[in-house]
Design a protein around this motif. Structure first.
Motif, PDB file in Angstrom:
ATOM      1  N   VAL A   1       0.881  -1.288   0.083  1.00  0.00           N
ATOM      2  CA  VAL A   1       0.051  -0.005   0.073  1.00  0.00           C
ATOM      3  C   VAL A   1       0.976   1.126   0.063  1.00  0.00           C
ATOM      4  CG1 VAL A   1      -1.883   1.382   1.346  1.00  0.00           C
ATOM      5  CG2 VAL A   1      -2.080  -1.006   1.183  1.00  0.00           C
ATOM      6  N   ASP A   2       1.904   1.183   1.020  1.00  0.00           N
ATOM      7  CA  ASP A   2       2.892   2.289   0.769  1.00  0.00           C
ATOM      8  C   ASP A   2       3.522   2.463  -0.300  1.00  0.00           C
ATOM      9  OD1 ASP A   2       2.621   2.573   3.666  1.00  0.00           O
ATOM     10  OD2 ASP A   2       4.164   1.257   3.909  1.00  0.00           O
ATOM     11  N   LEU A   3       3.853   1.309  -1.219  1.00  0.00           N
ATOM     12  CA  LEU A   3       4.625   1.723  -2.469  1.00  0.00           C
ATOM     13  C   LEU A   3       3.721   2.165  -3.468  1.00  0.00           C
ATOM     14  CD1 LEU A   3       6.538  -1.788  -2.317  1.00  0.00           C
ATOM     15  CD2 LEU A   3       7.439   0.486  -1.598  1.00  0.00           C
ATOM     16  N   ALA A   4       2.573   1.772  -3.335  1.00  0.00           N
ATOM     17  CA  ALA A   4       1.604   2.160  -4.520  1.00  0.00           C
ATOM     18  C   ALA A   4       1.381   3.786  -4.277  1.00  0.00           C
ATOM     19  CB  ALA A   4       0.243   1.726  -4.270  1.00  0.00           C
ATOM     20  N   VAL A   5       1.471   4.341  -3.068  1.00  0.00           N
ATOM     21  CA  VAL A   5       1.250   5.810  -2.781  1.00  0.00           C
ATOM     22  C   VAL A   5       2.617   6.410  -3.450  1.00  0.00           C
ATOM     23  CG1 VAL A   5       1.628   7.546  -1.031  1.00  0.00           C
ATOM     24  CG2 VAL A   5      -0.133   5.782  -0.891  1.00  0.00           C
ATOM     25  N   LEU A   6       3.848   5.788  -3.033  1.00  0.00           N
ATOM     26  CA  LEU A   6       5.140   6.223  -3.472  1.00  0.00           C
ATOM     27  C   LEU A   6       5.036   6.300  -5.199  1.00  0.00           C
ATOM     28  CD1 LEU A   6       7.535   4.826  -1.127  1.00  0.00           C
ATOM     29  CD2 LEU A   6       6.401   6.813  -0.929  1.00  0.00           C
ATOM     30  N   ASP A   7       4.321   5.518  -5.730  1.00  0.00           N
ATOM     31  CA  ASP A   7       4.305   5.450  -7.263  1.00  0.00           C
ATOM     32  C   ASP A   7       3.838   6.802  -7.655  1.00  0.00           C
ATOM     33  OD1 ASP A   7       5.729   2.979  -7.530  1.00  0.00           O
ATOM     34  OD2 ASP A   7       3.448   2.040  -7.836  1.00  0.00           O
ATOM     35  N   ARG A   8       3.097   7.351  -6.938  1.00  0.00           N
ATOM     36  CA  ARG A   8       2.277   8.751  -7.205  1.00  0.00           C
ATOM     37  C   ARG A   8       3.206   9.895  -6.980  1.00  0.00           C
ATOM     38  NH1 ARG A   8      -3.622   8.427  -7.076  1.00  0.00           N
ATOM     39  NH2 ARG A   8      -4.204   6.336  -6.967  1.00  0.00           N
ATOM     40  N   CYS A   9       4.301   9.681  -6.229  1.00  0.00           N
ATOM     41  CA  CYS A   9       5.133  10.943  -5.655  1.00  0.00           C
ATOM     42  C   CYS A   9       5.994  11.544  -7.110  1.00  0.00           C
ATOM     43  CB  CYS A   9       6.288  10.592  -4.925  1.00  0.00           C
ATOM     44  SG  CYS A   9       5.386  10.127  -3.325  1.00  0.00           S
ATOM     45  N   GLU A  10       5.902  12.871  -7.145  1.00  0.00           N
ATOM     46  CA  GLU A  10       6.435  13.429  -8.159  1.00  0.00           C
ATOM     47  C   GLU A  10       7.882  14.464  -7.898  1.00  0.00           C
ATOM     48  OE1 GLU A  10       2.320  14.492 -10.259  1.00  0.00           O
ATOM     49  OE2 GLU A  10       3.257  15.937  -9.557  1.00  0.00           O
ATOM     50  N   GLY A  11       8.906  14.506  -8.547  1.00  0.00           N
ATOM     51  CA  GLY A  11      10.235  15.320  -8.285  1.00  0.00           C
ATOM     52  C   GLY A  11      10.372  14.836  -6.795  1.00  0.00           C
ATOM     53  N   ALA A  12      11.092  15.845  -6.192  1.00  0.00           N
ATOM     54  CA  ALA A  12      11.629  15.914  -4.887  1.00  0.00           C
ATOM     55  C   ALA A  12      10.583  15.633  -3.890  1.00  0.00           C
ATOM     56  CB  ALA A  12      12.301  17.221  -4.541  1.00  0.00           C
ATOM     57  N   VAL A  13      10.515  14.859  -2.749  1.00  0.00           N
ATOM     58  CA  VAL A  13       9.501  14.614  -1.824  1.00  0.00           C
ATOM     59  C   VAL A  13       9.908  14.739  -0.353  1.00  0.00           C
ATOM     60  CG1 VAL A  13       8.115  12.874  -1.021  1.00  0.00           C
ATOM     61  CG2 VAL A  13       9.101  12.644  -3.402  1.00  0.00           C
ATOM     62  N   LEU A  14       9.098  15.531   0.318  1.00  0.00           N
ATOM     63  CA  LEU A  14       9.060  15.751   1.766  1.00  0.00           C
ATOM     64  C   LEU A  14       8.034  15.079   2.489  1.00  0.00           C
ATOM     65  CD1 LEU A  14      10.516  18.086   3.850  1.00  0.00           C
ATOM     66  CD2 LEU A  14       8.288  19.484   3.479  1.00  0.00           C
ATOM     67  N   ASP A  15       8.612  14.115   3.382  1.00  0.00           N
ATOM     68  CA  ASP A  15       7.735  13.435   4.215  1.00  0.00           C
ATOM     69  C   ASP A  15       7.492  14.138   5.574  1.00  0.00           C
ATOM     70  OD1 ASP A  15       6.438  11.460   5.516  1.00  0.00           O
ATOM     71  OD2 ASP A  15       7.936   9.753   5.202  1.00  0.00           O
ATOM     72  N   VAL A  16       6.360  14.483   5.652  1.00  0.00           N
ATOM     73  CA  VAL A  16       6.126  15.170   6.969  1.00  0.00           C
ATOM     74  C   VAL A  16       5.906  14.391   8.181  1.00  0.00           C
ATOM     75  CG1 VAL A  16       4.868  17.224   8.033  1.00  0.00           C
ATOM     76  CG2 VAL A  16       5.573  17.568   5.803  1.00  0.00           C
ATOM     77  N   GLY A  17       6.411  14.113   9.236  1.00  0.00           N
ATOM     78  CA  GLY A  17       6.083  13.413  10.354  1.00  0.00           C
ATOM     79  C   GLY A  17       6.583  12.117   9.754  1.00  0.00           C
TER      80      GLY A  17
END
Length: 233
Positions: free
Chosen positions: A64-80
């Motif tokens: 489930v996490d990896l499917a979310v990460l597939d949607r990320c674009e460019g540089a990513v800020l993970d808050v918390g």
């Protein structure tokens, strides 16, 4: 993406800024992260308990996490970012990524597992402000600060124009702002941390706050019993 790329690896991996935070060394959350397991809960003042999924947070990113990460674009800020499973997974994909968390134990865990992280509140100055392409609010982190609109306004300032926010929402329709504390309950003993403001939002509530703060929804979905919303500035 430009300013976020100016973040040096040394700064990201070793910064330990000493801002006041409710989750300090020796509190139940820090000890649970070190052990990699609970039982751990968020407790409201009326005694209601929300289980915290420490084991999943300390494990590798799941499908489930990896499917979310597939949607990320460019540089990513993970808050918390917590113990950093998402940061580590993004780094493994060679994605420019920074995790931030107020917990020293969480940042240390992230760095040990190959991620880049700062001990910092999202409301404090951050590297690359106005230049991040994607921000993540996973594992209930839409509740950070107890004021959803203030959090959404802050994230809009951190992202580049048109930037993407992916948020995980509560599995029920709720819009709650409370004070909570992290508690460990095991073997007939109770250890509690310092109370702090928190919010719980279901998808309808997050969409209302997003609309009021200038965001627009681009997608919403469920996966593995979890719910998510994608927003753009």
């Amino acid at each position: 993406m430009s300013t976020a790329h100016d973040l040096t690896e040394e700064r990201a991996a070793t910064a330990w800024d000493t801002a006041p935070a409710p989750w300090q060394t020796g509190d139940p959350y820090s000890e649970a992260l070190r052990a990699g397991r609970g039982p751990l809960f968020l407790e409201r003042s009326d005694g209601w308990l929300l289980p915290l999924d420490v084991e999943r947070w300390c494990a590798a990113a799941d499908p489930v996490d990896l499917a979310v990460l597939d949607r990320c674009e460019g540089a990513v800020l993970d808050v918390g970012c917590g113990p950093g499973r998402l940061v580590a997974a993004l780094v493994a994909r060679r994605r420019r990524t920074l995790g931030i968390d107020v917990s020293e134990a969480a940042v240390a865990h992230t760095v040990r597992h190959g991620g880049r992280a700062l001990r910092r509140s999202v409301f404090e100055p951050l590297p690359g402000e106005g230049g991040w392409d994607t921000a993540l609010l996973m594992d209930g982190n839409v509740g950070i600060g107890g004021d959803p609109r203030a959090l959404l306004e802050r994230l809009a300032a951190l992202l580049a124009p048109g930037g993407l926010l992916i948020a995980e929402t509560a599995p029920v329709d709720i819009d709650e702002r409370v004070h909570v504390q992290v508690v460990q309950l095991a073997a007939a003993h109770r250890i509690a941390g310092t109370p702090f403001p928190w919010a719980r939002l279901g998808t309808p509530a997050l969409l209302r706050h997003a609309d009021a703060t200038g965001w627009h929804a681009v997608d919403q979905w469920s996966d593995g019993g979890r719910r998510f919303v994608a927003l753009r500035t």
